[in-house]
Design a protein around this motif. Structure first.
Motif, PDB file in Angstrom:
ATOM      1  N   LEU A   1     -91.888  24.744  16.132  1.00  0.00           N
ATOM      2  CA  LEU A   1     -92.205  23.618  15.395  1.00  0.00           C
ATOM      3  C   LEU A   1     -91.989  24.241  13.948  1.00  0.00           C
ATOM      4  N   ILE A   2     -91.747  25.569  13.652  1.00  0.00           N
ATOM      5  CA  ILE A   2     -91.535  25.898  12.432  1.00  0.00           C
ATOM      6  C   ILE A   2     -90.386  25.332  11.768  1.00  0.00           C
ATOM      7  N   GLY A   3     -90.748  25.166  10.353  1.00  0.00           N
ATOM      8  CA  GLY A   3     -89.780  24.183   9.636  1.00  0.00           C
ATOM      9  C   GLY A   3     -89.639  22.902   9.983  1.00  0.00           C
ATOM     10  N   THR A   4     -90.548  22.271  10.664  1.00  0.00           N
ATOM     11  CA  THR A   4     -90.424  20.944  11.004  1.00  0.00           C
ATOM     12  C   THR A   4     -91.780  20.211  10.378  1.00  0.00           C
TER      13      THR A   4
ATOM     14  N   GLU B   1     -95.166  21.544  11.933  1.00  0.00           N
ATOM     15  CA  GLU B   1     -95.397  22.980  12.021  1.00  0.00           C
ATOM     16  C   GLU B   1     -96.863  23.167  11.794  1.00  0.00           C
ATOM     17  N   TRP B   2     -97.577  24.163  12.512  1.00  0.00           N
ATOM     18  CA  TRP B   2     -98.829  24.366  12.617  1.00  0.00           C
ATOM     19  C   TRP B   2     -99.357  25.174  11.571  1.00  0.00           C
ATOM     20  N   ILE B   3    -100.272  24.358  10.719  1.00  0.00           N
ATOM     21  CA  ILE B   3    -100.579  25.057   9.559  1.00  0.00           C
ATOM     22  C   ILE B   3    -102.158  25.593   9.479  1.00  0.00           C
ATOM     23  N   SER B   4    -102.882  24.660  10.285  1.00  0.00           N
ATOM     24  CA  SER B   4    -104.336  24.912  10.493  1.00  0.00           C
ATOM     25  C   SER B   4    -105.208  24.706  11.827  1.00  0.00           C
ATOM     26  N   THR B   5    -106.235  25.084  11.927  1.00  0.00           N
ATOM     27  CA  THR B   5    -107.091  24.730  13.036  1.00  0.00           C
ATOM     28  C   THR B   5    -108.206  24.055  12.868  1.00  0.00           C
ATOM     29  N   THR B   6    -108.687  23.413  13.968  1.00  0.00           N
ATOM     30  CA  THR B   6    -110.374  22.845  13.582  1.00  0.00           C
ATOM     31  C   THR B   6    -110.951  23.408  15.049  1.00  0.00           C
ATOM     32  N   ALA B   7    -112.329  23.668  14.822  1.00  0.00           N
ATOM     33  CA  ALA B   7    -113.100  24.097  16.078  1.00  0.00           C
ATOM     34  C   ALA B   7    -114.442  23.250  15.731  1.00  0.00           C
ATOM     35  N   VAL B   8    -114.490  22.238  16.681  1.00  0.00           N
ATOM     36  CA  VAL B   8    -115.877  21.584  16.495  1.00  0.00           C
ATOM     37  C   VAL B   8    -116.519  21.414  17.817  1.00  0.00           C
ATOM     38  N   CYS B   9    -117.858  21.446  17.886  1.00  0.00           N
ATOM     39  CA  CYS B   9    -118.727  21.330  19.032  1.00  0.00           C
ATOM     40  C   CYS B   9    -118.959  19.946  19.644  1.00  0.00           C
ATOM     41  N   THR B  10    -118.741  19.867  21.018  1.00  0.00           N
ATOM     42  CA  THR B  10    -118.766  18.534  21.684  1.00  0.00           C
ATOM     43  C   THR B  10    -120.049  18.151  21.539  1.00  0.00           C
ATOM     44  N   LYS B  11    -121.131  18.763  21.480  1.00  0.00           N
ATOM     45  CA  LYS B  11    -122.556  18.271  21.608  1.00  0.00           C
ATOM     46  C   LYS B  11    -123.279  18.070  20.271  1.00  0.00           C
TER      47      LYS B  11
END
Length: 103
Positions: A50-53, A56-66
């Protein structure tokens, strides 16, 4: 596409983390196949394609399901539990468990 991991939430201890890869616009990358390795790094299989499209992966999130805790994800895609009112210690996920970060 957000994916539920087997990583327990360090804030409430009841939920697990849901991670999502975001593109340049902050939108979820629907094709993302994500996992968290033993060092707490989010891995995205096929991210190189996906690089250059626009996806493209720029960042990530992490959230608790509870409890809904939104954990910090560094630019190196490492999950960190920041110091907050709910949590007296900053922690990082390493070697399969949460460890206190000491300066």
């Amino acid at each position: 596409m957000a994916q539920v991991t087997g990583v327990a939430c360090p804030i409430c201890g009841k939920g697990v983390l849901k991670i999502d890869a975001l593109d340049k616009s902050g939108n979820s990358i629907e094709s993302a196949e994500l996992s968290v390795n033993m060092l707490g790094e989010v891995e995205f299989y096929g991210a190189e394609d996906l690089i250059g499209t626009d996806s493209e992966w720029i960042s990530t999130t992490a959230v608790c399901t509870k409890c809904g805790a939104n954990l910090e994800v560094t630019s190196d895609h490492e999950i960190i539990c920041p110091v907050s009112a709910l949590n007296a210690d900053a922690k990082e996920y390493r070697i399969g468990k949460w460890l206190n970060i000491t300066n």
